[in-house]
Design an enzyme around this catalytic site. Sequence first.
Site, PDB file in Angstrom:
ATOM      1  N   ASP A 415       0.872  -1.148   0.000  1.00  0.00           N
ATOM      2  CA  ASP A 415       0.000   0.000   0.000  1.00  0.00           C
ATOM      3  C   ASP A 415       0.928   1.221   0.000  1.00  0.00           C
ATOM      4  O   ASP A 415       2.097   1.113   0.324  1.00  0.00           O
ATOM      5  CB  ASP A 415      -0.818  -0.071   1.302  1.00  0.00           C
ATOM      6  CG  ASP A 415      -1.667   1.141   1.481  1.00  0.00           C
ATOM      7  OD1 ASP A 415      -2.269   1.578   0.498  1.00  0.00           O
ATOM      8  OD2 ASP A 415      -1.722   1.646   2.616  1.00  0.00           O
ATOM      9  N   ASP A 691      -4.501   6.316  -4.560  1.00  0.00           N
ATOM     10  CA  ASP A 691      -4.130   7.666  -4.942  1.00  0.00           C
ATOM     11  C   ASP A 691      -4.133   7.846  -6.440  1.00  0.00           C
ATOM     12  O   ASP A 691      -4.153   6.895  -7.202  1.00  0.00           O
ATOM     13  CB  ASP A 691      -2.724   7.967  -4.422  1.00  0.00           C
ATOM     14  CG  ASP A 691      -2.776   8.829  -3.186  1.00  0.00           C
ATOM     15  OD1 ASP A 691      -3.894   9.282  -2.866  1.00  0.00           O
ATOM     16  OD2 ASP A 691      -1.742   9.023  -2.562  1.00  0.00           O
TER      17      ASP A 691
END
Lengths: 1202, 339
Positions: A415, A691
């Site tokens: 992540d 993102d």
Amino acid sequence: MGMDFSTLRTLISRYCAGEENCVDTRTVYIGHKEPPPGAEAFIQQRFPDNRIVSSKYTFWNFIPKNMFEQFRRVANFYFLIIFLVQLIIDTPTSPVTSGLPLFFVIIVTAIKQGYEDWLRHKADKAVNQCLVQVVQHGKVSRKHSRKLTVGDVVYVKEDESFPCDLILLSSSRDDGTCYVTTASLDGESSHKTYHAVQETKAYKTEEEVNCIHATIDCEQPQPDLYKFRGNINIYMGNEPVSRSLASQNLLLRGATLKNTEYIYGVAIYTGMETKMALNYQSKSQKRSAVEKSMNAYLVVYLCILISKAVINTALKYVWQADPNRDEPWYNGKTESERQRHVLIRAFTDFLAFMVLFNYIIPVSMYVTVEMQKFLGSYFIMWDDEMFDEELGERAVVNTSDLNEELGQVEYVFTDKTGTLTENNMEFIECCVDGNVYVPDIICNGQVMPGAAGIDMIDTSPGPEAREREELFFRALCLCHTVQVKEEETVDGIKHGIHQGKSSSFYISSSPDEVALVEGMKRLGFTYLRLKDGQMEILNREDEIERFELLEVLTFDSVRRRMSVIVRSSTGELYLFCKGADSSIFPRVVSGKMEQIKARVERNAVEGLRTLCVAYRRLSPEQYEQVCHLLTRAKLEFQDQDKLVAEAYDLIERDLILLGATAVEDRLQEKAADTIESLHKAGMKVWVLTGDKMETAAATCYASKLFRRSTQILELTTKRTEEQSLHDVLFELSRTVLRHYGSMPRDASSGLSSEYIDYGLIIDGATLSAVMRPSQEDSNSGNYKEIFLEICRNCSAVLCCRMAPLQKAQIVKMIKSSKEHPITLAIGDGANDVSMILEAHVGIGIMGKEGRQAVRNSDYAIPKFKHLKKMLLVHGHYYYIRISELVQYFFYKNVCFIFPQFLYQFFCGFSQQPLYDTAYLTLYNISFTSLPILLYSLMEQHINMDILKKEPTLYRDIAKNSLLTWPIFIYWTVLGVYDAIVMFFGAYFLFDNTTFTSNGQMFGNWTFGTLVFTVLVFTVTFKLALDTHYWTWINHFVIWGSLVFFVVFSLLWGGIIWPFLNYQRMYYVFMQMLSSGPAWLSIILLITASLLPDVVKKVFWRALWPTTTERIQSADKLYKGQLSEFTPLAALHPPPRAGDHQRGSGTQRNPQRSDTPNKKVMFTRWQRAPDYRTFTPLLRFTDGSRLSRPGNASSGAGPETSV
Amino acid sequence: MVKEEQEESSNRPDNTAFTQQRLPAWQPILSASIVIPMFLLIGAAFIGVGVALFITSRDIQLQELDYTGDDSEHPCFKCRTNTEKCTCSMTFSIPTLFKGPVFFYYGLTNYFQNQRKYGASKDDNQLYGDLNYFTSPSTDCDPYTRDSKNMPIVPCGALANSMFNDTFTLSHTVNGVQKIVPLDGKGIAWWTDYNIKYRNPSITPLINAFNGTKKPTNWPKPIYELDTTDVYNNGFINQDFLVWMRRAALPDFRKLYRRITHDDYAAGLPAGNYTLTIAYNYPVHSFNGKKKVVLSNVSWMGGKNDFLGIAYIVVGSMCVVMSVVMLIVYARFKFAEDV
């Protein structure tokens, strides 16, 4: 009458228990008060009490249930069968030999599980006995927690935790809210606000609460902590008022009341039906690759066992065809034996051989492996280098079954936020209509201006722009879910800055929001608090502005935005919306989109997290419509989520773009170093993030996932809009394969920087297009394959814009690709849980986003940098250790049983055991168990520091390389060889001669004891030869085991044991030791058994040394100071380093300084410091596997991806 | 499985050498520089021991006489299928002094004393003198538990029942006169066997203990009359019986029959002609067995066994050869670790 009627119904429904399970809602009578007559009569259900049962067993069912569970394991069941066979038929060995170890194992496991369960019982009891306060007949009375029932009104004071799932009725606060921390549930230490229903919040005393007359309809319990739907019907006067209930009204068991004096709530889910209890369910067991190999070997050995038994049975009947052999005059049979059918006899013989050889699959291997894993995991927890001072956390092991899997990782899925980065947000700038604002950075008391060239806040942009600018600041001050904590001490992470007179902190589950609100404060707009539905803002002129908070359209990861609807003091209605640019821009109708977009992209490239802010002015009619949409959606039970989402979609549109913000999330300490090490270790690192692409790509560059030389391949929506997905995929695969096609391809062994280093960027939308099952033409079915092919050739992959479930999908896709690589997922947030559970090894980071990831992980570490030691050191060690453990176990049991097999050829296939019962029983339990266990806990083939410095060593063990079939066969052949040496050695020595000087002869038990003594010494010495790290513990157990064997044998043969009905071993061992030739033959046979292995080792080490062996030798040469010398560790040695090393080498070994070899070697060393290449004279089968980093720069030049 | 550590005072792990896996350790490497000298040393030692063993073994004298009588020329041929008492005698000569003490063995081949059921067919409690088991022997002994009249057999079982019952006398021809060589039947079994492991019931005279029992069917005499010359060498502690009861490991075996330690023969058997007279009782023809008598002396390393010496020499030479090969490889290829 009506009352009676409903009572009757209740009674009926109680007896129709079958039906009540089908009901998908439940009705709760608050305070057990029936609804007034005339109201819709509900079916009263029966609910469990509030007893929490986490224990698995009760006193009565422990033995049967535990036994059943233990014997469900294949290995235990196998040994049980062997034991039963021994009990039933006449077998060569006593049932004790297999029964004793089995029951030892079973009892130890049972005691362990029983103890654990007892602890759970104790904990349950403590929880169930604790007193809670309940409102009964208008008074608060105390009750045991377990006696709480659905419908009870519970009184909870500050800092108490809720005893069951409650619907908040009222609180000490006038607005009917309360603050709760759910730290023990999901780890989020932030305070969450819960609301009481408008109609009930006024009931503040026990008498008043007792007057509430209402029922609650809600769904049946479900485990999702964040989902709840229900309705409350309040009977006030004649008209029942119906209000919807949502998760913000539901207080969960396990959460704690904070910042609120007391609350009243009604129990709706109790005991095992609370959401906490429903979340107890255990994770599915993960199995390591080593365990799979072990099972494969087990099958081979089972086949060997069965074939041995079959061969012996067959040969027995061939041999017995001559009646004088079957039944010589000296060994008659009983009448019943003679009459038994030949098939039955053959089957019995088969079983007897099975029993005789069953030790080849030792029960103790399972115990040893379990113990090794269990105890070994402590070394991970104890590791001081994986302790983080800042957090005060150490590594946590949730599953010890996977220690060795850490040494096998090929793909790392990480992540970004909170894992690679610190998740410590800092507001950097905002941009309003193209003007950029940087908050004053306070540094050593001085106000630092922002960088030059950026428009500062002082540049007056004109009145209209100024109005928009202020609107933007207000928007950011209002559009959030941040709370203000007005005390110094908070039970959690502090986000604090001094705020005016009283010290306050902003608390939020999202660090971005805190950063934004704090940033606004520095720009002059301070959010003060939320009071009575009014949000208070202190503006630049130190005036308090009040906005009434009407609606919050909460954030979710699908919409990727959140909104608030507020009414200003002048009565104007605003909708403020903030969210990811991709989710805002399509909804914007006006505003300076171009400038803002440009700024957002610029910021994203720099690795900043950007958010866009927009607003919409609502007319009262529009607001009316909004309210209508929302209430309708929220009242609905079925498809509530969908309806709410649709309503949000309708509301959040026609926005006017205000500006954008940028927040920085710094890289975690040593993240780049860690990623680089993982790359060098041959792992492929994938970053999976939600993102945006630019931000993520910037982080990837910063963390050295992509280097300047990396050629970036893009597979994004932007590209697929221009070309079809099909074309893009094929083009990329051509690009990638062109290079590999011309070279001898060395699939998947990782980084090959001789060629161009590829990096792939893919986004969520394209990924789902790739993964989508074929619809139109047959070609699309291949997309997945092509995609995988591309991925395999890329050293780094970045997947951005990923939904949590997509993360898991990616992991699954790689996991199930044809090479079945071992995957590791690492993350810190709840959105990483799915991939953590999916990957072979799931690692949680103890980050700021709660404990969800940690709880669901197999291992948890405080920081990303600890992954390096976890994999390169612990993973490597445990893989080496367990592979030796497994191979050695099979080896020592071949050595053990094969002589017994050979003996059958010399005893008329009569299943005569070669060894005494005690030896058969104890061989695996005590004579040879501890050395290997301790080896598998202590062994360090290479110094820890070197392992960390030299990540390429990890490749030596990749792909389960120590448990391949050739190695397994080597061990087995070695075992058979040793067995043959031992057996035939003893055979020829015993052949018609006397061993003693008094002329007396030895019998069969002496023969067996001689073989057994050689056996125990040989297998122990074999382990000693393999041990590279001799601590005092290893010395103690290795020599101790041998001493124990000798002492035991002396004792076992030295006494007439009263409880035994045979004394066949009496004095056998002493008699053997009193004979010189026996000693000589023991020494001879041990030497002869070990000789080939030693020779093989020496030759292999000399001719085809592995990197490990080279490093061992080099380490030895430099007496552990190796790590100080760069040539060994670094890949690019400075030219003088070789001289430096030669110098020290000469100093250390002056006597050798004149050997000509030395110079040659150092020259080589200088040229190519790589272990695989520094002796090119020798043949290298595996030399090509490693890259030549020196050529790496010849790849593509720096290329910017964005 | 592993619980999270409680976060008490400090969560910091103990910083000890053990928990940090940094215990001081000896880290040996099997490098050529160690292994070559080691192999040379072991090789030399083994060859030395091997030569010594081989020479010792060659000095041991062995006289083996097969008296099965398969050959029709053989003096014992007549006894081969004879069920009646039969005696035959063989002559042999010893060229040089057969150094004492000389051990007199009988040998059987193709005889599976290590058969599992055969070996288990005995009652250890009986043999330990427990009278309870005299009247009700263990069923392990089936079908040799009771005789046809259902009387319990003591000692029961196949092992005891098949006890070797050929007897031998050895005479030395001195000046044409046959002189009996005295044979010593003591000390042929393990000391622990007749002193501790096996016991007679503590009833005197011994015969009374065996009331109501029968002798094994194949035996000519009951167990309490096995040795007519020595009353204390009877019952379960009779040494011939004990020698038989210690099962041989392999199907071709040799058991100690007598020692020649007396009188003129204490120093050994002088050169000359000898006659072996055999009371031929034990049938081996049915399973193609062979019977033989072996006279042997022993050295410090036991009886004659060339194998041990040869094996030592072979293993020792292998070590030497290997070290030479390693040395060649070392010289040719320069081992990486031995810079």
